[in-house]
Design an enzyme around this catalytic site. Structure first.
Site, PDB file in Angstrom:
ATOM      1  CD  GLU A 178      -3.223  -0.530   0.293  1.00  0.00           C
ATOM      2  OE1 GLU A 178      -3.172   0.599  -0.257  1.00  0.00           O
ATOM      3  OE2 GLU A 178      -4.178  -1.321   0.161  1.00  0.00           O
TER       4      GLU A 178
ATOM      5  CG  HIS B  80      -6.120  -3.307  -6.262  1.00  0.00           C
ATOM      6  ND1 HIS B  80      -6.738  -2.764  -5.167  1.00  0.00           N
ATOM      7  CD2 HIS B  80      -6.660  -4.547  -6.414  1.00  0.00           C
ATOM      8  CE1 HIS B  80      -7.606  -3.649  -4.667  1.00  0.00           C
ATOM      9  NE2 HIS B  80      -7.577  -4.734  -5.409  1.00  0.00           N
TER      10      HIS B  80
HETATM   11 ZN    ZN Z   1      -5.849  -1.392  -3.969  1.00  0.00          ZN
END
Ligand code: ZN
Length: 244
Positions: free
Chosen positions: A91, A133
């Protein structure tokens, strides 16, 4: 690299694999790093990542690399659908499209590069499997987004990047149909994207082309497969031929 431990309870055993062979880049999409780390370590959230990289380059570890983090959700890559079992997730702190998407600072990207290179080396993750993602969940996710410096990272040895200009191909777009659309879909699927080969430039095709562009041709990500998009997609597939 100094890593601050902020363990998350949100993980379990990997299923059906000996280890990860995909590295997924995310942005946090929250207003602060602390808000993101709190969520990624909250048992009620049921989400996690292996690492978070703050805008100042600080790296937090939440889940051991041997374990299955919960960051991918419903997703597909190269025929696989349990991407959490096969991947590691990073992240990267950024407010994201919802809260004020902004450039990733150099010091943050340097930390992502060092962390990513170490991960790729530890697990022998192929360059084509260093993805975002949005590549594995194109209809749901837009992170890490068009400002993420994929080219810079690839030139430094993390991930895959090609330059290609297509001078002759006519653009493909909705609602085109036919063999050229089928070829476009086949190339997207072969590279890794989850898409049905129908020969119809339908909404899923437009969404996947947009995700592809966000990663590999971020100057325009409108879901129209123009000559440059087609040329880059062909060149990326040709790199697969070279190593196959
Ligand atoms: Zn994500």
């Amino acid at each position: 690299m100094k890593i601050i431990e902020r363990p998350s309870p949100n993980f379990n055993e990997r299923v059906g694999v000996s280890g990860p062979d995909i590295l997924i880049m995310h942005y946090t999409g929250m207003q602060s790093c602390e808000a993101a780390v709190t969520r990624l370590t909250d048992p009620a959230s049921r989400v996690s990542s292996h690492y978070t990289v703050d805008e100042d380059g600080t790296v937090y570890r939440h889940v051991d690399e041997a374990m299955r983090g919960w960051h991918a959700g419903v997703s597909h890559w190269r025929g696989a659908s349990d991407i959490n079992s096969r991947s590691l997730g990073i992240e990267i702190v950024n407010p994201g499209h919802e809260f004020g998407y902004r450039a990733f600072p150099d010091v943050q990207i340097a930390a992502v590069l060092a962390l990513g290179q170490a991960i790729v080396a530890r697990h022998a993750i192929p360059a084509r499997n260093v993805i975002g993602h949005s590549d594995i969940a194109p209809g749901r996710k837009t992170d890490p987004g068009e400002l993420f410096p994929w080219k810079h990272l690839a030139l430094a040895g993390l991930g895959l990047w090609v330059e290609a200009k297509g001078a002759q191909d006519a653009s493909l777009m909705r609602p085109d149909t036919g063999a050229r659309v089928g070829e476009l879909q086949r190339l997207l699927v072969r590279y890794g994207y989850g898409l049905e080969v129908t020969g119809v430039y339908d909404e899923p095709t437009e969404i996947v082309v947009g995700a592809f562009q966000r990663h590999f041709r971020p100057a325009r990500f409108d879901g129209v497969a123009d000559a440059e998009t087609l040329a880059i997609l062909r060149a990326l597939n040709a790199t697969l031929d070279a190593v196959a």
